[in-house]
Scaffold this motif. Structure first.
Motif, short mmCIF file in Angstrom:
data_model
loop_
_atom_site.label_atom_id
_atom_site.label_comp_id
_atom_site.label_asym_id
_atom_site.label_seq_id
_atom_site.Cartn_x
_atom_site.Cartn_y
_atom_site.Cartn_z
N LEU A 56 -31.42 22.60 41.44
CA LEU A 56 -32.66 22.07 40.90
C LEU A 56 -32.43 20.74 40.19
CD1 LEU A 56 -34.28 25.34 39.47
CD2 LEU A 56 -35.02 24.04 41.47
N GLN A 57 -31.29 20.62 39.48
CA GLN A 57 -30.98 19.36 38.82
C GLN A 57 -30.77 18.24 39.82
OE1 GLN A 57 -27.61 20.47 36.42
NE2 GLN A 57 -28.86 21.05 34.66
N GLU A 58 -30.08 18.55 40.91
CA GLU A 58 -29.87 17.54 41.96
C GLU A 58 -31.20 17.13 42.59
OE1 GLU A 58 -27.19 15.92 42.89
OE2 GLU A 58 -25.99 16.87 41.35
N GLU A 59 -32.06 18.12 42.83
CA GLU A 59 -33.37 17.80 43.41
C GLU A 59 -34.19 16.93 42.45
OE1 GLU A 59 -35.12 21.53 44.34
OE2 GLU A 59 -33.86 21.89 46.11
N LYS A 60 -34.10 17.25 41.15
CA LYS A 60 -34.82 16.44 40.16
C LYS A 60 -34.32 15.00 40.17
CE LYS A 60 -35.69 16.04 35.21
NZ LYS A 60 -35.40 16.59 33.88
N LYS A 61 -32.99 14.85 40.21
CA LYS A 61 -32.40 13.52 40.24
C LYS A 61 -32.83 12.75 41.47
CE LYS A 61 -27.91 11.19 39.96
NZ LYS A 61 -26.45 11.38 39.88
N GLN A 62 -32.84 13.44 42.62
CA GLN A 62 -33.25 12.79 43.86
C GLN A 62 -34.72 12.39 43.82
OE1 GLN A 62 -31.34 11.84 46.30
NE2 GLN A 62 -32.98 11.05 47.56
N LEU A 63 -35.57 13.25 43.26
CA LEU A 63 -36.99 12.94 43.15
C LEU A 63 -37.22 11.74 42.23
CD1 LEU A 63 -38.52 16.54 42.95
CD2 LEU A 63 -38.71 14.94 44.85
N GLN A 64 -36.44 11.68 41.12
CA GLN A 64 -36.58 10.55 40.21
C GLN A 64 -36.19 9.25 40.90
OE1 GLN A 64 -37.81 10.58 37.02
NE2 GLN A 64 -37.71 8.37 37.19
N LYS A 65 -35.11 9.33 41.70
CA LYS A 65 -34.66 8.15 42.43
C LYS A 65 -35.72 7.69 43.43
CE LYS A 65 -30.83 6.48 45.30
NZ LYS A 65 -29.55 6.84 45.95
N GLU A 66 -36.29 8.66 44.15
CA GLU A 66 -37.33 8.31 45.12
C GLU A 66 -38.56 7.72 44.43
OE1 GLU A 66 -38.09 11.84 47.29
OE2 GLU A 66 -36.16 11.85 48.33
N LYS A 67 -38.88 8.26 43.25
CA LYS A 67 -40.02 7.74 42.50
C LYS A 67 -39.79 6.28 42.11
CE LYS A 67 -42.51 8.36 38.16
NZ LYS A 67 -42.59 9.13 36.89
N ASP A 68 -38.56 6.00 41.59
CA ASP A 68 -38.24 4.62 41.20
C ASP A 68 -38.30 3.68 42.40
OD1 ASP A 68 -37.89 5.47 38.63
OD2 ASP A 68 -35.70 5.67 38.79
N ILE A 102 -32.61 -9.89 30.77
CA ILE A 102 -32.61 -9.01 31.94
C ILE A 102 -31.20 -8.95 32.51
CG2 ILE A 102 -33.49 -8.66 34.28
CD1 ILE A 102 -36.02 -10.10 33.50
N VAL A 103 -30.79 -7.76 32.97
CA VAL A 103 -29.47 -7.60 33.60
C VAL A 103 -29.67 -7.10 35.03
CG1 VAL A 103 -27.36 -6.20 33.64
CG2 VAL A 103 -28.16 -7.17 31.50
N LYS A 104 -28.91 -7.69 35.96
CA LYS A 104 -28.89 -7.20 37.34
C LYS A 104 -27.44 -7.16 37.80
CE LYS A 104 -31.14 -7.76 41.83
NZ LYS A 104 -32.09 -8.56 42.64
N GLU A 111 -28.10 1.71 41.74
CA GLU A 111 -29.00 2.66 41.09
C GLU A 111 -29.86 2.00 40.00
OE1 GLU A 111 -25.95 3.21 41.86
OE2 GLU A 111 -26.09 4.92 43.24
N ARG A 112 -29.47 0.81 39.55
CA ARG A 112 -30.27 0.11 38.55
C ARG A 112 -31.60 -0.33 39.17
NH1 ARG A 112 -28.06 -1.41 33.81
NH2 ARG A 112 -25.81 -1.18 33.56
N VAL A 113 -32.65 -0.23 38.39
CA VAL A 113 -33.98 -0.56 38.90
C VAL A 113 -34.62 -1.62 38.01
CG1 VAL A 113 -34.33 1.67 40.00
CG2 VAL A 113 -34.97 1.38 37.62
N ALA A 114 -35.57 -2.34 38.58
CA ALA A 114 -36.20 -3.46 37.88
C ALA A 114 -36.91 -3.02 36.61
CB ALA A 114 -37.18 -4.16 38.81
#
Length: 294
Positions: free
Chosen positions: A110-122, A253-255, A260-263
């Protein structure tokens, strides 16, 4: 033991003395006047204490054997009972371990799925913001006879009604602010996720590529203001920022190369005396096209 043997011997002697075979020699109808009777062979009786001791020992041995057998059977049954209980406990423990392992695995999944969903959301938010950013200039560039197209100087990039410039040299925050103002603009003021994503797209990736923007809390700690005097609402800070670690009063701002870093989570605070590259912004109107130095 000697008392028991004596008692057994006395009882046996009494039984022998009371035996009906002793009356053969004292029958009333047997005498000198009676008819002669064939002599009866008398079998001699065993006598002496040895035979009784032997019998006693045999009985005692049998009793001991019987007692030992009973104890052994009882112990075996007890061991079986205990063994069965231990086996049952072991089975229950194994079952519980399996249940715990399954639960831990489910939580990890479930934690992995949550992480993946957060990544997809970003990623979706970035795509949406980028789509909005790319469409906006196209709308602005539509020209009519009454409204000429908006254009930016060389090395400046148009978004909505502003042009943005990314420096190739480093300055501290105050020097960066002065340079942008000398070009008819100011350090970038970023108000929306779409604008943030557009500016982020202009920046190159690197180990720690940092760029000043027009925000600081030099006047009042934790009260961040833009260079035009307006207060910050929201912002796109990284988690845990701003933290004012060592008198950090200016924002940037840092890039980096970390994909995995997002705007929308890329702002940090730092001491204003540090030398970073910077981002200038200039509002432009129709027909503007002025070349500016780098």
């Amino acid at each position: 033991m000697s008392t028991t043997n004596a008692a057994c011997e006395g009882m046996y002697s009494k039984l022998i003395d009371d035996s009906p075979y002793d009356d053969l020699n004292h029958r009333p109808d047997v005498g000198p006047s009676a008819h002669p009777v064939s002599p009866v062979r008398v079998i001699p009786r065993p006598s002496g204490p040895g035979i009784y001791r032997l019998a006693t020992i045999c009985l005692a041995t049998l009793c001991a054997i019987l007692l030992i057998s009973i104890i052994a059977v009882a112990a075996q049954n007890k061991n079986k009972s205990q063994g069965g209980g231990e086996e049952t406990s072991e089975i229950q423990k194994q079952t519980q371990d399996k249940n715990v392992s399954a639960l831990v695995a489910s939580i990890s999944k479930l934690q992995e799925e949550k992480k993946q969903l957060q990544k997809e959301k970003d990623e979706l938010q970035e795509k949406l913001a980028a789509k909005s950013a790319t469409k906006a200039p196209e709308v602005i560039k539509l020209t009519t006879k009454a409204t000429p197209a908006i254009s930016c100087p060389v090395d400046w990039y148009l978004f909505n009604s502003s042009c943005y410039y990314v420096s190739r040299v480093t300055r501290d925050w105050a020097e960066s602010k002065s340079y942008c103002e000398s070009q008819g603009g100011h350090l970038a003021i970023i108000l929306t996720a779409e604008e943030q994503t557009f500016v982020w797209g202009l920046l190159p990736r690197g180990h720690w590529n940092a760029f000043w923007i027009g925000i600081s809390d030099e006047q009042t700690e934790d009260h961040w203001k833009w260079v035009d005097g307006t207060s910050l609402v929201g912002g796109f800070w990284e988690v845990g920022e701003p933290n004012n670690h060592i008198n950090e009063d200016c924002g940037y701002i840092v890039k980096t190369r970390v994909m995995e870093r997002v705007a929308i989570r890329s702002w940090y605070d730092a001491p204003c005396s540090m030398n970073w590259r910077y981002i200038c912004e200039k509002e432009v109107g129709p027909g503007t096209s002025t070349a500016m130095p780098h």
